[in-house]
Design a protein around this motif. Sequence first.
Motif, PDB file in Angstrom:
ATOM      1  N   GLU A 186       0.837  -1.204   0.000  1.00  8.65           N
ATOM      2  CA  GLU A 186       0.000   0.000   0.000  1.00  8.65           C
ATOM      3  C   GLU A 186       0.872   1.254   0.000  1.00  8.65           C
ATOM      4  O   GLU A 186       0.684   2.167  -0.794  1.00  8.65           O
ATOM      5  CB  GLU A 186      -0.884   0.024   1.259  1.00  8.65           C
ATOM      6  CG  GLU A 186      -1.865  -1.112   1.371  1.00  8.65           C
ATOM      7  CD  GLU A 186      -3.209  -0.759   0.737  1.00  8.65           C
ATOM      8  OE1 GLU A 186      -3.483   0.446   0.578  1.00  8.65           O
ATOM      9  OE2 GLU A 186      -3.945  -1.699   0.394  1.00  8.65           O
TER      10      GLU A 186
ATOM     11  N   GLY B  91      -9.500   3.112 -12.456  1.00  9.51           N
ATOM     12  CA  GLY B  91      -9.548   4.007 -11.315  1.00  9.51           C
ATOM     13  C   GLY B  91      -9.163   5.417 -11.746  1.00  9.51           C
ATOM     14  O   GLY B  91      -9.855   6.394 -11.436  1.00  9.51           O
ATOM     15  N   GLU B 186     -11.871  11.267  -5.826  1.00 11.69           N
ATOM     16  CA  GLU B 186     -11.214  10.288  -4.959  1.00 11.69           C
ATOM     17  C   GLU B 186     -12.138   9.116  -4.670  1.00 11.69           C
ATOM     18  O   GLU B 186     -11.773   7.948  -4.797  1.00 11.69           O
ATOM     19  CB  GLU B 186     -10.836  10.956  -3.615  1.00 11.69           C
ATOM     20  CG  GLU B 186      -9.865  12.093  -3.722  1.00 11.69           C
ATOM     21  CD  GLU B 186      -8.429  11.596  -3.604  1.00 11.69           C
ATOM     22  OE1 GLU B 186      -8.231  10.491  -3.068  1.00 11.69           O
ATOM     23  OE2 GLU B 186      -7.524  12.317  -4.059  1.00 11.69           O
ATOM     24  N   GLU B 189     -12.835   6.983  -7.668  1.00 10.30           N
ATOM     25  CA  GLU B 189     -11.706   6.114  -7.961  1.00 10.30           C
ATOM     26  C   GLU B 189     -11.695   4.903  -7.037  1.00 10.30           C
ATOM     27  O   GLU B 189     -11.531   3.771  -7.484  1.00 10.30           O
ATOM     28  CB  GLU B 189     -10.381   6.875  -7.840  1.00 10.30           C
ATOM     29  CG  GLU B 189      -9.168   5.949  -7.987  1.00 10.30           C
ATOM     30  CD  GLU B 189      -7.869   6.678  -8.252  1.00 10.30           C
ATOM     31  OE1 GLU B 189      -7.827   7.921  -8.114  1.00 10.30           O
ATOM     32  OE2 GLU B 189      -6.888   6.006  -8.601  1.00 10.30           O
ATOM     33  N   SER B 190     -11.884   5.127  -5.735  1.00  6.69           N
ATOM     34  CA  SER B 190     -11.794   3.939  -4.862  1.00  6.69           C
ATOM     35  C   SER B 190     -12.977   3.022  -5.053  1.00  6.69           C
ATOM     36  O   SER B 190     -12.818   1.795  -4.945  1.00  6.69           O
ATOM     37  CB  SER B 190     -11.614   4.325  -3.391  1.00  6.69           C
ATOM     38  OG  SER B 190     -12.276   5.493  -3.064  1.00  6.69           O
ATOM     39  N   ARG B 193     -12.116   1.000  -8.136  1.00  4.89           N
ATOM     40  CA  ARG B 193     -11.083   0.002  -7.852  1.00  4.89           C
ATOM     41  C   ARG B 193     -11.665  -1.144  -7.051  1.00  4.89           C
ATOM     42  O   ARG B 193     -11.338  -2.313  -7.273  1.00  4.89           O
ATOM     43  CB  ARG B 193      -9.910   0.654  -7.107  1.00  4.89           C
ATOM     44  CG  ARG B 193      -9.124   1.609  -7.992  1.00  4.89           C
ATOM     45  CD  ARG B 193      -7.850   2.068  -7.329  1.00  4.89           C
ATOM     46  NE  ARG B 193      -6.940   0.963  -7.085  1.00  4.89           N
ATOM     47  CZ  ARG B 193      -5.627   1.080  -7.003  1.00  4.89           C
ATOM     48  NH1 ARG B 193      -5.071   2.261  -7.157  1.00  4.89           N
ATOM     49  NH2 ARG B 193      -4.877   0.026  -6.772  1.00  4.89           N
TER      50      ARG B 193
END
Lengths: 217, 217
Positions: A186, B91, B186, B189-190, B193
Amino acid sequence: MLDGEERTLVDRVVREVFALLLSSEIPLGGQLNEAALAARFKVSRGPIREAIKQLQGRGLVIKEPYLKARVVSLSLPDMIEIFQLREAVEGMSVRLATRAMSDSELDEMLDAFSAAREAGRAVDLDLHVRIAEGCGNDRIRALLCDELYYLLRLYRARSADRPGRREDAFTEHWQILRAMRARDGELAESLMRAHIGRATRSLETLLAQQAATTDQG
Amino acid sequence: MLDGEERTLVDRVVREVFALLLSSEIPLGGQLNEAALAARFKVSRGPIREAIKQLQGRGLVIKEPYLKARVVSLSLPDMIEIFQLREAVEGMSVRLATRAMSDSELDEMLDAFSAAREAGRAVDLDLHVRIAEGCGNDRIRALLCDELYYLLRLYRARSADRPGRREDAFTEHWQILRAMRARDGELAESLMRAHIGRATRSLETLLAQQAATTDQG
DNA sequence: TTTCGAAAAAGTGTTGACACTTTGACGGCA
DNA sequence: TGCCGTCAAAGTGTCAACACTTTTTCGAAA
């Protein structure tokens, strides 16, 4: 791919044409004449056509039917696009590599990095290549090593390297390697994304400056 | 690219060969014989060779000098590699699209999505394509639309779609669209993903099951 | 002088024939 | 019987000539 053994004429032509691009003999945005290249390399137009197709596949050349092939322009907006893609893909690359590479491989990378630092050699692209090769995902490796890094090399061969970022880059690379060694995928991913993100913003600043200059002139 | 007008024979051949792959007439991992294809499509071997090169560029075909071209195998490990790459690139795609797309474009997407949901139609790939087209980064768009989604279509044409994920997928897509509409890149994107990550893990589970079955047999 | 259009020039797309490499089969030898 | 070298067959790599498209040139008309 660039330095592998060449079993056909096409392979040789690809390498020679790329060298032509690197050496600025053909300018960015310039045209590729099949017949002229054929005469120069002493082969017929067939291999030239295939080589151009291959370079087109790597994004180095743009082409439409019946029109001459043009070398990619690699304008600043183009490079920004490439860096946005790199940020995403290399983040994943380093995350996977953190899981996939062995301790000894990582140690070897750390050693090579330290040696290069002391010798004052730049290792930027080298390091990214090694990580891509170690990520275990061949599609990601191919995208980075066979496409994006070619474009990057071509760009750097043309634009004078701006110094100053050198020391920062060393630090950033070092942190990434440490995170990999600590097996923190990460962290390695976000460090890599930040590393490339900084370079992207530097390009964006440059673009804004250019635009301002153009407006004045 | 697939449905654009065709100005040369090569374009037609690319489309026809891809149709052959989709229709399972040529099996995954099967071989492509230049002369046979030339006879079938009533053209000479030249356009066939170029078409194969082009398919090779999209990762659908693998080839080495003097050996017959093979259709990509699209094994489960291959698909896992592709999904890992998608996770990273999509993403970034949705993050950029969140910034780049206009309110009206987003509203239109939301409408189309709701309509499709009520009609019970699957919109998975459609949605991803729209986002890629809206992200404003042409290199990312080309990677997704001209390469990865081709492979995805090919894979889905072969493997029976596992149901069950359908409702979950709707919810996940809905959340992504909401995040985009709220201009939270943000979050979008997460969510994306996570969405693709779940699909990846589903493939990994399948792979583990296959391995277990193989060990038993 | 400028503009439009036709014809020539330049250049790419396509083709069929020939050269080289790989593969598989056959026969001699241990 | 099993292995290795040789040879034929299949298939890809390369080439030079021809067909089609695009671009440029040049002259006539406004």
